[in-house]
Write an enzyme that holds these catalytic residues in place. Sequence first.
Site, PDB file in Angstrom:
ATOM      1  N   LYS A  81       0.817  -1.214   0.000  1.00  0.00           N
ATOM      2  CA  LYS A  81       0.000   0.000   0.000  1.00  0.00           C
ATOM      3  C   LYS A  81       0.849   1.262   0.000  1.00  0.00           C
ATOM      4  O   LYS A  81       0.347   2.332  -0.308  1.00  0.00           O
ATOM      5  CB  LYS A  81      -0.975   0.007   1.179  1.00  0.00           C
ATOM      6  N   ASP A  82       2.127   1.151   0.335  1.00  0.00           N
ATOM      7  CA  ASP A  82       3.012   2.315   0.322  1.00  0.00           C
ATOM      8  C   ASP A  82       3.735   2.485  -1.008  1.00  0.00           C
ATOM      9  O   ASP A  82       4.540   3.400  -1.163  1.00  0.00           O
ATOM     10  CB  ASP A  82       4.061   2.197   1.445  1.00  0.00           C
ATOM     11  N   ARG A 129      -8.169   8.831   4.176  1.00  0.00           N
ATOM     12  CA  ARG A 129      -9.091   7.717   3.970  1.00  0.00           C
ATOM     13  C   ARG A 129      -9.751   7.311   5.296  1.00  0.00           C
ATOM     14  O   ARG A 129     -10.971   7.124   5.393  1.00  0.00           O
ATOM     15  CB  ARG A 129      -8.299   6.534   3.396  1.00  0.00           C
ATOM     16  N   ARG A 130      -8.929   7.185   6.333  1.00  0.00           N
ATOM     17  CA  ARG A 130      -9.478   6.821   7.651  1.00  0.00           C
ATOM     18  C   ARG A 130     -10.286   7.972   8.223  1.00  0.00           C
ATOM     19  O   ARG A 130     -11.347   7.756   8.827  1.00  0.00           O
ATOM     20  CB  ARG A 130      -8.338   6.423   8.594  1.00  0.00           C
ATOM     21  N   ARG A 147       1.438  10.639  12.867  1.00  0.00           N
ATOM     22  CA  ARG A 147       2.329   9.968  11.927  1.00  0.00           C
ATOM     23  C   ARG A 147       3.399   9.208  12.700  1.00  0.00           C
ATOM     24  O   ARG A 147       3.416   9.186  13.910  1.00  0.00           O
ATOM     25  CB  ARG A 147       2.977  10.985  10.970  1.00  0.00           C
ATOM     26  N   ARG A 153       3.244   5.400  17.042  1.00  0.00           N
ATOM     27  CA  ARG A 153       1.821   5.745  17.125  1.00  0.00           C
ATOM     28  C   ARG A 153       1.195   5.152  18.383  1.00  0.00           C
ATOM     29  O   ARG A 153       0.406   5.806  19.071  1.00  0.00           O
ATOM     30  CB  ARG A 153       1.080   5.253  15.886  1.00  0.00           C
ATOM     31  N   CYS A 240      -1.684   9.959  -1.741  1.00  0.00           N
ATOM     32  CA  CYS A 240      -1.979  10.104  -0.315  1.00  0.00           C
ATOM     33  C   CYS A 240      -2.721  11.397  -0.031  1.00  0.00           C
ATOM     34  O   CYS A 240      -3.106  11.658   1.089  1.00  0.00           O
ATOM     35  CB  CYS A 240      -0.730   9.950   0.541  1.00  0.00           C
TER      36      CYS A 240
HETATM   37  N1  LIG Z   1       1.215   3.757   6.203  1.00  0.00           N
HETATM   38  C1  LIG Z   1       2.163   2.989   6.952  1.00  0.00           C
HETATM   39  C2  LIG Z   1       1.909   1.528   6.849  1.00  0.00           C
HETATM   40  N2  LIG Z   1       2.255   0.848   5.749  1.00  0.00           N
HETATM   41  C3  LIG Z   1       1.866  -0.460   5.916  1.00  0.00           C
HETATM   42  C4  LIG Z   1       1.289  -0.578   7.147  1.00  0.00           C
HETATM   43  C5  LIG Z   1       0.735  -1.817   7.722  1.00  0.00           C
HETATM   44  C6  LIG Z   1       0.978  -3.093   6.957  1.00  0.00           C
HETATM   45  C7  LIG Z   1       0.177  -3.248   5.704  1.00  0.00           C
HETATM   46  O1  LIG Z   1      -0.895  -2.632   5.531  1.00  0.00           O
HETATM   47  O2  LIG Z   1       0.610  -4.013   4.838  1.00  0.00           O
HETATM   48  C8  LIG Z   1       1.330   0.672   7.772  1.00  0.00           C
HETATM   49  C9  LIG Z   1       0.866   1.022   9.124  1.00  0.00           C
HETATM   50  C10 LIG Z   1      -0.594   1.313   9.223  1.00  0.00           C
HETATM   51  O3  LIG Z   1      -1.224   1.797   8.266  1.00  0.00           O
HETATM   52  O4  LIG Z   1      -1.150   1.064  10.287  1.00  0.00           O
END
Ligand SMILES: NCc1[nH]cc(CCC(=O)O)c1CC(=O)O
Length: 304
Positions: A81-82, A129-130, A147, A153, A240
């Site tokens: 997702k990153d 999104r959240r 962040r 966190r 993002c």
């Molecule tokens: N944005 C940071 C990030 N990138 C991936 C994850 C969690 C692992 C995943 O989704 O694969 C997280 C932390 C989160 O969003 O809580």
Amino acid sequence: MNILRIATRQSALALWQAEHAAALLRQRHPGLIVELLPMTTRGDRILDRPLADIGGKGLFLKELEVAMQEGLADIAVHSFKDVPMELEPGFAIGCVLERADAADAFVSNGYAQIAALPQGARVGTSSLRRQAQLRALRPDLALLDLRGNVNTRLAKLDAGEYDAIVLACAGLERLALGTRIRSRLAAPHWLPAAAQGAIAIEMRSGDARIADLLAPLDDAGTHRCVAAERAFSQALAGSCQVSLAAQAIETDRGLHLWGLVGDAADGTLLRAQAQGPADDPQALGRVVAADLVAQGALRLLGRA
Ligand SMILES: NCc1[nH]cc(CCC(=O)O)c1CC(=O)O
């Protein structure tokens, strides 16, 4: 020599994921020597400014890509997702590992679920999104920036800065922090980021030795689902800066994709879903995106 080097960020989650990939590679390829090359990226160093202002998700990949280009490393392991929709030229996704729980997690020391939060409670998340989905459920909440890596966190939550935070279940479970999950925020009511919970392995395009080593690690079902989710995001120019969420599952009738676009400021959510054949995930992503465009998504995304 038969060595494969993995460039990785140094957060606990990134290291877990790189070690996980290393273990799978060693298991599949006895005799292969797999080493980690831990690195710091600009994305890790700059924590005080919104990601969008400093260059977006690609900042977490750049140094790892340079290491691959220079031959210091052969692959990089990422939370999918990153990973930006478009990779830098010269790089490709070599495989996608089996997905963990794609859902988000409601994490709190005082409350078991969103509905239990008192009026005006402080919830930490920097994800638009959240924020949009929280706002839609509870317009009264105070949504505050948060962040940093998963442990940072949680430490801020424990220090009392927030009544609750939202994190990915997958990250918590990988770090053996699954007991912090008070409730799952799950599809189809609550949607995660495209490809959340999946791990992508990046490589130099056209490196046949590495492609062959990665191929057996690919989880075809996960790969199809995240392809649909990313096609959806790409069709809406996901970044993002905008509030996009999507999750696909595979059923015996093919793929089912849910998508939403939201407005973090007022909690407006537009939702769409569709089914399609498993052999064309991209088309399904575009269908769900087009449905949202017809509902006015481009206006929400600030592009119409
Ligand atoms: N944005 C940071 C990030 N990138 C991936 C994850 C969690 C692992 C995943 O989704 O694969 C997280 C932390 C989160 O969003 O809580």
